[in-house]
Design an enzyme around this catalytic site. Sequence first.
Site, PDB file in Angstrom:
ATOM      1  N   LEU A   8     -40.519   8.736  10.575  1.00  0.00           N
ATOM      2  CA  LEU A   8     -41.812   8.062  10.747  1.00  0.00           C
ATOM      3  C   LEU A   8     -42.382   7.704   9.379  1.00  0.00           C
ATOM      4  O   LEU A   8     -43.598   7.682   9.213  1.00  0.00           O
ATOM      5  CB  LEU A   8     -42.791   8.969  11.498  1.00  0.00           C
ATOM      6  CG  LEU A   8     -42.655   9.021  13.025  1.00  0.00           C
ATOM      7  CD1 LEU A   8     -43.777   9.868  13.620  1.00  0.00           C
ATOM      8  CD2 LEU A   8     -42.686   7.626  13.656  1.00  0.00           C
ATOM      9  N   LEU A  27     -22.737  10.207  10.693  1.00  0.00           N
ATOM     10  CA  LEU A  27     -23.098  10.631   9.339  1.00  0.00           C
ATOM     11  C   LEU A  27     -24.070   9.661   8.667  1.00  0.00           C
ATOM     12  O   LEU A  27     -24.041   8.451   8.898  1.00  0.00           O
ATOM     13  CB  LEU A  27     -21.857  10.844   8.479  1.00  0.00           C
ATOM     14  CG  LEU A  27     -20.889   9.696   8.237  1.00  0.00           C
ATOM     15  CD1 LEU A  27     -21.364   8.815   7.105  1.00  0.00           C
ATOM     16  CD2 LEU A  27     -19.534  10.283   7.888  1.00  0.00           C
ATOM     17  N   CYS A  77     -25.603   0.184   8.757  1.00  0.00           N
ATOM     18  CA  CYS A  77     -25.539   0.609  10.164  1.00  0.00           C
ATOM     19  C   CYS A  77     -26.686   0.085  11.022  1.00  0.00           C
ATOM     20  O   CYS A  77     -26.465  -0.732  11.909  1.00  0.00           O
ATOM     21  CB  CYS A  77     -25.508   2.131  10.246  1.00  0.00           C
ATOM     22  SG  CYS A  77     -23.925   2.799   9.728  1.00  0.00           S
ATOM     23  N   GLU A  99     -25.422   8.215   5.087  1.00  0.00           N
ATOM     24  CA  GLU A  99     -25.031   8.109   3.680  1.00  0.00           C
ATOM     25  C   GLU A  99     -25.954   9.005   2.866  1.00  0.00           C
ATOM     26  O   GLU A  99     -27.126   9.181   3.198  1.00  0.00           O
ATOM     27  CB  GLU A  99     -25.120   6.650   3.221  1.00  0.00           C
ATOM     28  CG  GLU A  99     -23.998   5.845   3.829  1.00  0.00           C
ATOM     29  CD  GLU A  99     -24.026   4.373   3.443  1.00  0.00           C
ATOM     30  OE1 GLU A  99     -24.591   4.049   2.388  1.00  0.00           O
ATOM     31  OE2 GLU A  99     -23.490   3.574   4.211  1.00  0.00           O
ATOM     32  N   GLY A 155     -32.619  -0.587   6.347  1.00  0.00           N
ATOM     33  CA  GLY A 155     -31.525  -1.483   5.981  1.00  0.00           C
ATOM     34  C   GLY A 155     -30.241  -0.692   6.059  1.00  0.00           C
ATOM     35  O   GLY A 155     -30.146   0.276   6.810  1.00  0.00           O
ATOM     36  N   GLY A 163     -42.983   1.812   5.591  1.00  0.00           N
ATOM     37  CA  GLY A 163     -42.691   1.205   4.296  1.00  0.00           C
ATOM     38  C   GLY A 163     -42.006  -0.121   4.486  1.00  0.00           C
ATOM     39  O   GLY A 163     -42.278  -0.852   5.441  1.00  0.00           O
ATOM     40  N   THR A 174     -18.082   2.396  14.946  1.00  0.00           N
ATOM     41  CA  THR A 174     -19.115   1.990  15.908  1.00  0.00           C
ATOM     42  C   THR A 174     -18.691   0.668  16.543  1.00  0.00           C
ATOM     43  O   THR A 174     -18.546  -0.329  15.834  1.00  0.00           O
ATOM     44  CB  THR A 174     -20.460   1.817  15.184  1.00  0.00           C
ATOM     45  OG1 THR A 174     -20.764   3.052  14.542  1.00  0.00           O
ATOM     46  CG2 THR A 174     -21.573   1.464  16.159  1.00  0.00           C
TER      47      THR A 174
END
Length: 437
Positions: A254, A150, A264, A152, A261, A257, A121
Site C-alpha cells: 500500500l 519470487l 512481471c 527480484e 513496473g 507513489g 508465467t
Amino acid sequence: MRISVFGCGYLGAVHAACMTRLGHDVIGVDVIPEHIAALSRGEAPFYEPGLPDLLAEGIATGRLVFTTDQSRAADAQIHFICVGTPQKAGEYAADLTYVESAVTAILPLLKPGDVVVGKSTVPVGTAERIAERVRMAQPGAELIWNPEFLREGFAVEDTLKPDRLVYGMAQTDSARAAAALLDEVYAVALADGTPKVEADLATAQLVKVAANSFLSTKISFINAMAELCEATGADVSLLADAIGHDARIGRRFLNAGVGFGGGCLPKDIRAFMARAGELGVDQALSFLREVDSINMRRRVRMVDLAREECGGSIVGRRIAVLGAAFKPDSDDIRDSPALSVAAQMQLQGARVTVTDPKAIDNARKKWPELSFAQTVADAVAGAEVILLLTEWPEYVGLDPVELRERVAVPRIIDGRNCLDPVAWRAAGWTYRALGRP
Ligand code: UDX
C-alpha cells in the site's frame, strides 16, 4: 536429484543456484552464450543480492554447471522451464516463443519417469498444450505446473524459503509419482512446513496471474486514493497506515507513489486481460484496465509535478532523477517508472541526469540520450529540482542539510513517499510528493 533448468535469466539462474544449495546436481541451459559464460565464472549477469555467493559455491562443488548445449541436460530427471514470457510487441498478449523452444529442446531428452516442471508465467491453457506434447513425446513422462512467486531483490530467499508451493497436475498415479519426485526437490522447504497446494493445471497457471493482479490492484488502489488525497489535501501515507491496521487489508503493498513496473506485474496483467478476452470473459478483468491506467497516470502526474515546480515549463531545466531501477535492490529497468519519467522529461526538453546504485549500465543502453551520473552528488550538482523515483536505502537516508549545498534550488519531489517531509522542509527544501500535502 539431477535437475536441468531451461532459461537462466532472473528466474532460472536463481532457481539453478538455489537447487544446488539444496543438494541437487543442476545443469542450467540458456541460448545466450555471454550469460552462460558469465554464470560459469560464477558471475550473475544481473544484480541479485546473494546470488554470486550461491553461484560460486555451486560451481566450486562441481554440482552446478551452465551450458548452451541442450543435450547435456539428458541425464536430468527433472527439467524446469524457467524462460521469460515477455509482452508481445504491440499487443497485450504474452510472447510464448521461449517457452515453446524450451519445450522443443526438452522433449527429445525425456525418459520414462522424467518430470517437466513449468515455472514460467503463462496464459492459462498453455500448460495443457505442453502436457499433451510431453505425453506424445514420452508417454512415461509427466508435466507439473509449479509457478514461481519470487520477487527480484529477494529472489534467493523466496526460492529457498517460498511462502507456498503450488503443483498443477493431473489426478493420475503417474502424476502423483511425478509430484513425489518434485517433493524430493523441495524436501527442505516441505520439511520446514511450507504449505503445498495441489491443484489442476488451470488453477496452478491462474494462481500466478491472480496473485500479480491482486498485488497490482492493491498498488493502484492506494494510488487512486493518492489522487483523492491530492484533490482534498489529505495524506495518502497516513491513510495507508490507518487502513493497513485492519488485518483484512494489511499495510504491505500500500505504498503510494509513481507506481509499479518491472518484468512481471505490468505485462502479467496485460497478458491476463488478453487471455480473458480469448476465453470470452474479458468483462471479468475489465477492472485491470483501470488498474493499468491508474498506474500509468502516476508517471504523467510526476512529470506534471516537476513542471509545476519549475514554474510551468521544464524546457532547459536541470532535473536530477534518483533511481533508474523499477525498484530497489535490482538493476532491472524493464518498464521502470523511474526511467519512464526521466525519459519523458528529457523528451519534453529538460536536462535530466539520472543516477542509480546498480542500474546505470542497463539504463544507458535503453536511453542513451539521458545523462547519467555515478553518484548522487554528481547527479544533483546544479539541479533545479530532484525527483526521487526508486527508494534505494541510500536515497531514503540522504541528509537534506548536506544535499542542500549541492543543488541550485532545494526542491525535491518524493515519488515513493519515502522521505520525512518535516525534516526536508526544516532543512529549507520545498518538498512535494504524490498524494501528500
Ligand atoms: C512481483 C511479485 O511480487 C512476485 O511475487 C512475482 O513473482 C513477480 O512480480 P517483482 O516484480 O520482483 O515481483 O517486484 P515487487 O516487489 O512485487 O514490486 C513490483 C512493483 O511494484 C515495483 O515497481 C514496486 O516499486 C511497486 N510497488 C510495490 C509499489 O509501487 N508500491 C508498493 O507498495 C509495493
